[in-house]
Design an enzyme around this catalytic site. Sequence first.
Site, mmCIF file in Angstrom:
data_model
loop_
_atom_site.group_PDB
_atom_site.id
_atom_site.type_symbol
_atom_site.label_atom_id
_atom_site.label_comp_id
_atom_site.label_asym_id
_atom_site.label_seq_id
_atom_site.Cartn_x
_atom_site.Cartn_y
_atom_site.Cartn_z
ATOM 1 N N GLY A 1 0.784 -1.192 -0.145
ATOM 2 C CA GLY A 1 0.222 -0.410 -0.167
ATOM 3 C C GLY A 1 0.304 1.153 -0.151
ATOM 4 O O GLY A 1 1.898 1.495 -0.113
ATOM 5 N N GLY A 2 0.595 2.235 0.005
ATOM 6 C CA GLY A 2 1.376 3.642 -0.421
ATOM 7 C C GLY A 2 1.402 3.999 -1.113
ATOM 8 O O GLY A 2 2.688 4.957 -1.215
ATOM 9 N N VAL A 3 1.240 3.354 -2.106
ATOM 10 C CA VAL A 3 2.510 3.739 -3.483
ATOM 11 C C VAL A 3 1.525 4.294 -4.516
ATOM 12 O O VAL A 3 1.736 5.046 -5.654
ATOM 13 C CB VAL A 3 2.293 2.132 -4.576
ATOM 14 C CG1 VAL A 3 3.661 1.323 -3.164
ATOM 15 C CG2 VAL A 3 0.821 1.535 -4.846
ATOM 16 N N GLY A 4 0.669 4.689 -4.573
ATOM 17 C CA GLY A 4 -1.026 5.679 -5.135
ATOM 18 C C GLY A 4 -1.340 4.948 -5.882
ATOM 19 O O GLY A 4 -2.428 6.350 -7.240
ATOM 20 N N LYS A 5 -1.952 3.897 -5.922
ATOM 21 C CA LYS A 5 -3.347 2.884 -6.617
ATOM 22 C C LYS A 5 -4.558 4.615 -6.507
ATOM 23 O O LYS A 5 -4.886 4.202 -8.208
ATOM 24 C CB LYS A 5 -3.397 2.114 -5.772
ATOM 25 C CG LYS A 5 -2.085 1.305 -6.358
ATOM 26 C CD LYS A 5 -2.307 -0.446 -5.524
ATOM 27 C CE LYS A 5 -2.789 -0.123 -4.046
ATOM 28 N NZ LYS A 5 -1.846 0.047 -3.217
ATOM 29 N N THR A 6 -4.483 4.822 -5.238
ATOM 30 C CA THR A 6 -6.211 5.540 -5.717
ATOM 31 C C THR A 6 -5.680 7.368 -5.882
ATOM 32 O O THR A 6 -6.985 7.661 -6.591
ATOM 33 C CB THR A 6 -6.603 6.064 -4.247
ATOM 34 O OG1 THR A 6 -6.763 4.781 -3.562
ATOM 35 C CG2 THR A 6 -7.601 6.736 -3.576
ATOM 36 N N ASP A 32 -10.754 -1.826 -2.023
ATOM 37 C CA ASP A 32 -9.746 -1.460 -1.194
ATOM 38 C C ASP A 32 -10.585 -1.740 0.382
ATOM 39 O O ASP A 32 -11.624 -0.326 0.253
ATOM 40 C CB ASP A 32 -8.811 0.027 -1.164
ATOM 41 C CG ASP A 32 -7.767 0.332 0.012
ATOM 42 O OD1 ASP A 32 -8.371 -0.179 1.107
ATOM 43 O OD2 ASP A 32 -7.449 0.902 -0.565
#
Length: 169
Positions: A1-6, A32
């Site tokens: 998580g936290g890689v900018g998918k959203t 998610d």
Amino acid sequence: GGVGKTTVSSALAVGLASSYEYDLKVLVVSTDPAHSLGDALDEDLRIGKGKPVLMTDSLTRGKLYACEVDASEALENFRESLAAFDVNRLADAIGVSPDLLESFGLQEFSNLLNNPPPGLDELVALANVLDPTSIAGEFDTVIVDTAPTGHTLRLLALPQFLDGLLGKL
């Protein structure tokens, strides 16, 4: 998580929906469990209860919809649908022996749902959304904001897992 998918999925959705060149009706869907898509779009998507919510901003001109699906709830609904499945009634309806249907591994499939492999819940949720006879058929483009990377990798590996399982049945 936290890689900018959203961030990427919501930016892509806004970009496509606001484009005069393409004139697309866009749906962005989040699987998610953290449900941060609504935060990225500055909209409370909970009001839709898993159904698309129209974004009312002037930039997207009523062409962007978003929803956050509950993968656990989708899997539970799928289980309940299959629980109503009666091998004997189906055998009578199509004129075959119940033993023949059971030889196809229906019991093993039922057991799989009692202890599902990782990713099956997201697959069921996505299938509900992406089914052409469901809400996805109303949109020109559907963008999926996936669960954290680990969940997504398990989701992508699920077809290979199911192929191996069905090969054993």
